[in-house]
Design an enzyme around this catalytic site. Structure first.
Site, PDB file in Angstrom:
ATOM      1  NE  ARG A  67       1.592  -1.273   3.838  1.00 62.00           N
ATOM      2  CZ  ARG A  67       1.508  -0.517   2.743  1.00 62.00           C
ATOM      3  NH1 ARG A  67       2.502   0.297   2.445  1.00 62.00           N
ATOM      4  NH2 ARG A  67       0.446  -0.571   1.955  1.00 62.00           N
ATOM      5  CG  HIS A  82       2.077  -5.131   7.135  1.00 64.74           C
ATOM      6  ND1 HIS A  82       2.757  -4.985   5.946  1.00 64.74           N
ATOM      7  CD2 HIS A  82       0.779  -4.828   6.866  1.00 64.74           C
ATOM      8  CE1 HIS A  82       1.904  -4.627   5.003  1.00 64.74           C
ATOM      9  NE2 HIS A  82       0.709  -4.506   5.528  1.00 64.74           N
ATOM     10  NE  ARG A  84       1.610  -3.241  -0.180  1.00 67.83           N
ATOM     11  CZ  ARG A  84       1.321  -2.232  -1.003  1.00 67.83           C
ATOM     12  NH1 ARG A  84       2.313  -1.646  -1.681  1.00 67.83           N
ATOM     13  NH2 ARG A  84       0.086  -1.817  -1.155  1.00 67.83           N
ATOM     14  CE1 TYR A 107      -3.037   1.217   8.885  1.00 69.00           C
ATOM     15  CE2 TYR A 107      -3.780   1.510   6.631  1.00 69.00           C
ATOM     16  CZ  TYR A 107      -3.016   0.839   7.559  1.00 69.00           C
ATOM     17  OH  TYR A 107      -2.244  -0.216   7.174  1.00 69.00           O
ATOM     18  CG  HIS A 136      -3.913   1.135   0.467  1.00 66.84           C
ATOM     19  ND1 HIS A 136      -4.296   1.596   1.707  1.00 66.84           N
ATOM     20  CD2 HIS A 136      -3.108   0.059   0.712  1.00 66.84           C
ATOM     21  CE1 HIS A 136      -3.748   0.841   2.650  1.00 66.84           C
ATOM     22  NE2 HIS A 136      -3.027  -0.091   2.072  1.00 66.84           N
ATOM     23  CE  LYS A 148      -1.643  -6.630  -2.253  1.00 66.51           C
ATOM     24  NZ  LYS A 148      -2.202  -6.697  -0.894  1.00 66.51           N
TER      25      LYS A 148
END
Length: 301
Positions: free
Chosen positions: A246, A243, A149, A278, A269, A174
């Site tokens: 990414r 992004h 990120r 994805y 995630h 995150k």
């Protein structure tokens, strides 16, 4: 902790920062969304969070929809309110969480925009012409190599890298979680080239891996502007943004490996459902695999 709308909000944001260790970007987003709720409370004569009921929340959502606000934005604003009320319940400042009874409007889930493999190559194979273009190329390689990120990239220190082991440590990603990521060969070479030039620019007490012309840590905005400039100079027909790299990392890796769980871990995630976006693999590729592998689909020679 104050009992006013603003006082409770500040207490909640402080808890997010020090207890849940959320990023500065997340704090800014929560503050912005919850200040909108405060403005709505003021309009309807509510001066305490526990005075906000289900009907008032639905009224807000309806008004925002009529203003043309997207379903995705409203989902985020309701999520912020639900989280705040969970905090209020924990501290006995409310007896109920009315936001949990209000369903956000549904939105069509759009697929993430990605670069093709050729487009990624066009960006990453461009020969740098200055020390700061060497830095830029190292950043683009690291985005694409490790799926970082933007906030994670600018937070990297030199000590977070172990190039001999081809790995890096992301600290406080995150959700406040650390993770270890591999670094590809070309990314390692680009970083090594940058480290040679970095020594003559970095401020004495600066640990940041990527620094600007003043020798200080790169900002997220600075990285965005540099990548946008590269895109214009190389003639891309759309804007480039961090992004995007990414997304491209995740999409290309998933297409090649088919290992959704591994891609989830690399991206950091918490929920695999987030990674599943994805899985928009090329149908012809899937059909080819099916024809070759399924015992009832194999064509006769």
């Amino acid at each position: 902790m104050g009992s006013t709308l603003e006082g409770v909000l500040e207490g909640y944001l402080t808890a997010l920062k020090y207890e849940r260790r959320v990023s500065s970007h997340t704090l800014i987003a929560y503050r912005r969304d919850l200040q909108r709720w405060i403005a709505h409370c003021r309009r309807v004569g509510i001066d305490r969070w526990d005075g906000l009921d289900e009907g008032t929340i639905r009224q807000y959502v309806g008004e925002r929809r009529r203003e043309g606000i997207s379903a995705r934005t409203l989902q985020r604003e309701l999520s912020a309110l639900r989280s705040l009320f969970d905090y209020l319940l924990k501290h006995r400042l409310a007896e109920d969480n009315p936001a949990r009874r209000v369903r956000p409007p549904k939105s069509l889930r759009s697929l993430p925009e990605t670069l093709s493999v050729d487009e990624a190559g066009a960006l990453l194979n461009e020969a740098p012409k200055s020390v700061f273009e060497i830095r830029d190329r190292a950043m683009w390689e690291l985005f694409y190599s490790s799926g970082l990120r933007l906030g994670e990239l600018v937070a990297l220190d030199v000590t977070d890298l172990d190039l001999s082991e081809a790995m890096l440590r992301v600290r406080g990603g995150k959700g406040g979680k650390d993770r270890i990521l591999p670094v590809g060969r070309l990314a390692r070479e680009a970083i090594e080239a940058w480290l040679k030039g970095r020594a003559s620019w970095v401020a004495m007490d600066e640990n940041a891996l990527f620094v600007n012309r003043r020798g200080k840590r790169m900002t997220g905005r600075g990285v965005q502007l540099r990548l946008s400039e590269w895109g214009r100079r190389l003639g891309f027909d759309r804007p480039l943004f961090p992004h995007l790299l990414r997304h491209s990392f995740a999409s290309h890796l998933l297409e090649a490996s088919g290992d959704l769980r591994a891609v989830q871990e690399l991206l950091g995630h918490a929920d695999i459902a987030t990674t599943q976006i994805y899985t928009h693999l090329d149908f012809q590729h899937l059909a080819k695999v099916y024809d070759q592998a399924h015992p009832r689909a194999k064509r006769r020679k």
